[in-house]
Scaffold this motif. Structure first.
Motif, mmCIF file in Angstrom:
data_model
loop_
_atom_site.group_PDB
_atom_site.id
_atom_site.type_symbol
_atom_site.label_atom_id
_atom_site.label_comp_id
_atom_site.label_asym_id
_atom_site.label_seq_id
_atom_site.Cartn_x
_atom_site.Cartn_y
_atom_site.Cartn_z
ATOM 1 N N ILE A 14 -32.875 38.507 -80.692
ATOM 2 C CA ILE A 14 -31.930 37.881 -81.619
ATOM 3 C C ILE A 14 -31.464 36.516 -81.093
ATOM 4 C CG2 ILE A 14 -31.147 40.102 -82.530
ATOM 5 C CD1 ILE A 14 -28.573 39.744 -80.873
ATOM 6 N N GLY A 15 -32.105 36.062 -80.024
ATOM 7 C CA GLY A 15 -31.812 34.734 -79.496
ATOM 8 C C GLY A 15 -30.717 34.672 -78.469
ATOM 9 N N HIS A 16 -30.328 35.825 -77.893
ATOM 10 C CA HIS A 16 -29.243 35.868 -76.916
ATOM 11 C C HIS A 16 -29.632 36.741 -75.721
ATOM 12 C CE1 HIS A 16 -26.553 33.850 -79.727
ATOM 13 N NE2 HIS A 16 -27.028 34.663 -80.671
ATOM 14 N N PRO A 17 -30.601 36.279 -74.912
ATOM 15 C CA PRO A 17 -31.021 37.079 -73.755
ATOM 16 C C PRO A 17 -29.874 37.314 -72.784
ATOM 17 C CG PRO A 17 -31.895 34.844 -73.618
ATOM 18 C CD PRO A 17 -31.309 34.996 -74.980
ATOM 19 N N ILE A 18 -29.947 38.436 -72.095
ATOM 20 C CA ILE A 18 -28.909 38.796 -71.128
ATOM 21 C C ILE A 18 -28.925 37.817 -69.961
ATOM 22 C CG2 ILE A 18 -28.138 40.574 -69.502
ATOM 23 C CD1 ILE A 18 -29.275 42.651 -71.476
ATOM 24 N N LEU A 19 -27.761 37.387 -69.559
ATOM 25 C CA LEU A 19 -27.622 36.457 -68.449
ATOM 26 C C LEU A 19 -28.270 37.058 -67.190
ATOM 27 C CD1 LEU A 19 -26.079 33.696 -68.469
ATOM 28 C CD2 LEU A 19 -24.247 34.857 -67.222
ATOM 29 N N GLY A 20 -29.133 36.302 -66.552
ATOM 30 C CA GLY A 20 -29.792 36.768 -65.338
ATOM 31 C C GLY A 20 -31.076 37.531 -65.570
ATOM 32 N N ASP A 21 -31.469 37.720 -66.830
ATOM 33 C CA ASP A 21 -32.715 38.429 -67.142
ATOM 34 C C ASP A 21 -33.831 37.407 -67.325
ATOM 35 O OD1 ASP A 21 -34.752 40.090 -67.914
ATOM 36 O OD2 ASP A 21 -33.799 40.799 -69.757
ATOM 37 N N PHE A 22 -34.471 37.031 -66.214
ATOM 38 C CA PHE A 22 -35.492 35.995 -66.322
ATOM 39 C C PHE A 22 -36.818 36.533 -66.849
ATOM 40 C CE2 PHE A 22 -35.362 37.315 -61.810
ATOM 41 C CZ PHE A 22 -36.655 37.779 -61.628
ATOM 42 N N THR A 23 -36.948 37.870 -66.982
ATOM 43 C CA THR A 23 -38.159 38.432 -67.576
ATOM 44 C C THR A 23 -38.209 38.144 -69.069
ATOM 45 O OG1 THR A 23 -38.246 40.206 -65.926
ATOM 46 C CG2 THR A 23 -39.502 40.536 -67.962
ATOM 47 N N TYR A 24 -37.088 38.341 -69.746
ATOM 48 C CA TYR A 24 -37.035 38.124 -71.186
ATOM 49 C C TYR A 24 -36.157 36.934 -71.571
ATOM 50 C CZ TYR A 24 -39.066 42.786 -71.183
ATOM 51 O OH TYR A 24 -39.889 43.871 -70.953
ATOM 52 N N GLY A 25 -35.635 36.227 -70.576
ATOM 53 C CA GLY A 25 -34.801 35.071 -70.828
ATOM 54 C C GLY A 25 -35.515 33.786 -70.453
ATOM 55 N N SER A 26 -34.766 32.857 -69.885
ATOM 56 C CA SER A 26 -35.319 31.554 -69.521
ATOM 57 C C SER A 26 -35.421 31.430 -68.006
ATOM 58 C CB SER A 26 -34.430 30.435 -70.070
ATOM 59 O OG SER A 26 -33.159 30.458 -69.422
ATOM 60 N N VAL A 59 -24.321 37.837 -72.384
ATOM 61 C CA VAL A 59 -25.544 37.265 -72.928
ATOM 62 C C VAL A 59 -25.373 35.764 -73.128
ATOM 63 C CG1 VAL A 59 -26.124 39.423 -74.092
ATOM 64 C CG2 VAL A 59 -24.864 37.662 -75.348
ATOM 65 N N ASN A 60 -26.502 35.087 -73.195
ATOM 66 C CA ASN A 60 -26.495 33.643 -73.430
ATOM 67 C C ASN A 60 -26.125 33.336 -74.877
ATOM 68 O OD1 ASN A 60 -27.766 32.067 -70.967
ATOM 69 N ND2 ASN A 60 -28.905 33.993 -71.146
ATOM 70 N N GLY A 61 -25.333 32.289 -75.064
ATOM 71 C CA GLY A 61 -24.980 31.842 -76.393
ATOM 72 C C GLY A 61 -23.839 32.627 -77.015
ATOM 73 N N HIS A 62 -23.349 32.154 -78.139
ATOM 74 C CA HIS A 62 -22.325 32.854 -78.904
ATOM 75 C C HIS A 62 -23.022 33.679 -79.975
ATOM 76 C CE1 HIS A 62 -18.806 29.932 -77.794
ATOM 77 N NE2 HIS A 62 -19.184 30.708 -76.792
#
Length: 304
Positions: free
Chosen positions: A234-246, A149-152
């Motif tokens: 919680i502010g840490h979208p899964i890496l590569g999930d552009f649907t719920y991420g960035s 996931v993105n972030g710590h």
């Protein structure tokens, strides 16, 4: 034309699509860069997938169950017979197990998202399907996923979280039913239902100047897109999930969510299945983590 592993550049189509292939437990990450350069489209992906992964990775087989390691970016089944799916791959590999009386030829007692890889248990007869389905309904089955996931997520490893956020349909996408939302977006959230996920931080690290965390996830409920939504919420979208991420996640060659373990008791046989950690990549710089420790029993025992 038969494509070999080095012939990815032979495909050129209009849409830019990052591409990966999993074959014999090896991640050919260099294909991602080739895909960007050669503008490989998702349609071309299915062609190469069938040629490079023409046999589903079988984790376990008995007279009652077939357990496979599903690749990412492939449907489990479809009413469109031209699409490459787990169903078509199984039919090609196990024609004797295919049941033409079933709508999709096999019993699929549970599912994985299109973008999610990992363990998929397939009952081989009606009674086994009913027994496994009952175990899922009675919450006797335990499923575990590994994700990057993105972030710590926390300041240290071994931190555990309990995420309780109701999930419902997002009315902004009601016509497609492809996106859900949490109670945080109450004005758009239709029929929210109680949803719970346990999360354990396995490692903290960096990827191309981005902070990342490797986490173990256990869904207690089974809502659509639950793990993806809870991580994003919680502010840490899964890496590569552009649907719920960035939008930045569109650059990734896959979504980093994998069903790594399942414990599925039933009246025919108790299934205890796991895979290796598929997310071992030199580009992921994790602090003081031994990849073999991901499957350490303590990680599972310490889940909330």
């Amino acid at each position: 034309m038969t494509l070999e592993r080095g012939d990815i550049s032979a495909i050129s189509v209009k849409k830019i699509r990052l591409f990966w292939v999993l074959a014999e437990q090896e991640l050919f990450s260099n294909y991602s860069e080739r895909a960007q350069k050669d503008r490989i489209d998702v349609k071309a992906y299915s062609v190469v997938l069938l040629q490079l992964f023409n046999e589903t990775n079988i984790l376990y087989q008995s007279k009652h169950f077939l357990v496979v390691n599903k690749p990412p970016d492939i449907l489990i089944n479809s009413n469109d017979c031209t699409k490459s799916t787990v169903q078509t791959m199984l039919r090609n590999q196990f024609p004797d197990l295919s049941n033409p009386k079933l709508t999709h030829e096999f019993y699929f007692a549970h599912r994985l998202d299109f973008s999610t890889s990992g363990i998929l248990c397939i009952p081989l007869h009606k009674q086994a399907c009913a027994s496994l389905s009952k175990s899922f309904e009675n919450h006797k089955c335990k499923k575990y996923y590994i994700a990057i996931v993105n972030g710590h997520v926390a300041e240290r490893q071994d931190k555990s979280l309990d995420i309780n956020l109701a999930i419902g349909e997002d009315i902004r996408f009601e016509s497609t039913s492809k996106k859900m939302c949490t109670e945080f977006e109450s004005e758009f959230c239709k029929n929210p239902r109680k949803s719970q996920t346990h999360l354990r931080v396995l490692a903290l690290g960096n990827y191309k100047n981005r902070k990342i965390s490797k986490v173990l996830l256990q869904p207690i409920t089974g809502r659509r897109h639950q793990l993806r939504l809870h991580c994003s919420a919680i502010g840490h979208p899964i890496l590569g999930d552009f649907t719920y991420g960035s939008q930045e996640d569109r650059k990734m060659h896959r979504m980093y969510l994998h069903a790594i373990r399942i414990i599925a008791p039933n009246e025919y046989e108790d299934l205890h299945i796991h895979t290796d950690d598929p997310f071992i990549d030199p580009d992921f710089c994790f602090e003081a983590v031994q990849h073999s420790s991901v499957l350490n029993e303590k990680n599972f025992d310490d889940m909330l």
